[in-house]
Design a protein around this motif. Structure first.
Motif, PDB file in Angstrom:
ATOM      1  N   LYS A  52      33.113  36.218  37.254  1.00  0.00           N
ATOM      2  CA  LYS A  52      33.258  37.522  36.582  1.00  0.00           C
ATOM      3  C   LYS A  52      34.725  37.905  36.405  1.00  0.00           C
ATOM      4  O   LYS A  52      35.103  38.467  35.379  1.00  0.00           O
ATOM      5  CB  LYS A  52      32.536  38.600  37.383  1.00  0.00           C
ATOM      6  N   TYR A  53      35.549  37.605  37.389  1.00  0.00           N
ATOM      7  CA  TYR A  53      36.947  38.043  37.375  1.00  0.00           C
ATOM      8  C   TYR A  53      37.932  36.923  37.032  1.00  0.00           C
ATOM      9  O   TYR A  53      39.135  37.112  37.143  1.00  0.00           O
ATOM     10  CB  TYR A  53      37.307  38.652  38.729  1.00  0.00           C
ATOM     11  N   ASN A  61      43.719  42.837  43.154  1.00  0.00           N
ATOM     12  CA  ASN A  61      43.983  44.240  43.505  1.00  0.00           C
ATOM     13  C   ASN A  61      42.736  45.098  43.360  1.00  0.00           C
ATOM     14  O   ASN A  61      42.463  45.953  44.206  1.00  0.00           O
ATOM     15  CB  ASN A  61      45.116  44.807  42.648  1.00  0.00           C
ATOM     16  N   LYS A  62      41.979  44.895  42.289  1.00  0.00           N
ATOM     17  CA  LYS A  62      40.735  45.648  42.080  1.00  0.00           C
ATOM     18  C   LYS A  62      39.757  45.388  43.218  1.00  0.00           C
ATOM     19  O   LYS A  62      39.148  46.316  43.761  1.00  0.00           O
ATOM     20  CB  LYS A  62      40.062  45.246  40.767  1.00  0.00           C
ATOM     21  N   LEU A  63      39.588  44.120  43.559  1.00  0.00           N
ATOM     22  CA  LEU A  63      38.630  43.769  44.602  1.00  0.00           C
ATOM     23  C   LEU A  63      39.096  44.253  45.972  1.00  0.00           C
ATOM     24  O   LEU A  63      38.273  44.684  46.783  1.00  0.00           O
ATOM     25  CB  LEU A  63      38.373  42.263  44.602  1.00  0.00           C
ATOM     26  N   LYS A  68      38.173  47.787  50.541  1.00  0.00           N
ATOM     27  CA  LYS A  68      38.701  48.819  51.445  1.00  0.00           C
ATOM     28  C   LYS A  68      37.960  50.152  51.327  1.00  0.00           C
ATOM     29  O   LYS A  68      37.740  50.831  52.317  1.00  0.00           O
ATOM     30  CB  LYS A  68      40.191  49.046  51.172  1.00  0.00           C
ATOM     31  N   LYS A  69      37.570  50.529  50.095  1.00  0.00           N
ATOM     32  CA  LYS A  69      36.924  51.829  49.877  1.00  0.00           C
ATOM     33  C   LYS A  69      35.409  51.761  49.811  1.00  0.00           C
ATOM     34  O   LYS A  69      34.736  52.782  49.938  1.00  0.00           O
ATOM     35  CB  LYS A  69      37.442  52.446  48.574  1.00  0.00           C
ATOM     36  N   ILE A  93      41.236  36.146  52.073  1.00  0.00           N
ATOM     37  CA  ILE A  93      39.809  36.103  51.731  1.00  0.00           C
ATOM     38  C   ILE A  93      39.633  36.181  50.222  1.00  0.00           C
ATOM     39  O   ILE A  93      38.882  35.388  49.622  1.00  0.00           O
ATOM     40  CB  ILE A  93      39.036  37.241  52.430  1.00  0.00           C
ATOM     41  N   LEU A  94      40.301  37.123  49.576  1.00  0.00           N
ATOM     42  CA  LEU A  94      40.128  37.288  48.136  1.00  0.00           C
ATOM     43  C   LEU A  94      40.688  36.094  47.350  1.00  0.00           C
ATOM     44  O   LEU A  94      40.092  35.695  46.332  1.00  0.00           O
ATOM     45  CB  LEU A  94      40.753  38.591  47.666  1.00  0.00           C
ATOM     46  N   ASP A  95      41.775  35.521  47.794  1.00  0.00           N
ATOM     47  CA  ASP A  95      42.290  34.313  47.133  1.00  0.00           C
ATOM     48  C   ASP A  95      41.239  33.204  47.203  1.00  0.00           C
ATOM     49  O   ASP A  95      41.014  32.488  46.223  1.00  0.00           O
ATOM     50  CB  ASP A  95      43.597  33.833  47.781  1.00  0.00           C
TER      51      ASP A  95
END
Length: 101
Positions: A52-53, A61-63, A68-69, A93-95
């Motif tokens: 998707k991304y 940054n979005k993820l 976090k929120k 983790i996101l990478d």
């Protein structure tokens, strides 16, 4: 003596400098309870998130903000609660998530 020291140093330095493993950190923070690499569980499969991304340069940054929120609605109506993860670990983790194919 120098040879022994060099051998010990050669054995220690690579493990000390090894990059953190994204999958291991995802397991450590219990991300794998709701997400799997290739299968949707409660949340989307990581390969689907990566797909998707894939062309979104701001995806990390979005993820990070979503993790976090917390959030709801992008992948269905089951909310993801806010997670307490250090910025450094979250980046690893996101990478890893975004590298899935």
């Amino acid at each position: 003596m120098k040879v022994l020291f060099a051998a010990l140093l050669a054995a220690i330095v690579p493990s000390a400098l090894a990059a953190p493993n994204g999958q291991a950190l995802a397991a450590k923070y219990n991300c794998m309870a709701c997400h799997q690499v290739a299968t949707k569980v409660v949340g989307p499969a990581y390969k689907d998130v990566a797909s998707k991304y894939r062309n979104d340069k701001t995806a990390a940054n979005k993820l990070a903000d979503k993790v976090k929120k917390g959030g709801v609605g992008v992948w269905g109506q089951i909310p993801m609660p806010a997670q307490q993860i250090s910025d450094a670990d979250l980046k690893v983790i996101l990478d890893w998530v975004l590298s899935q194919k």
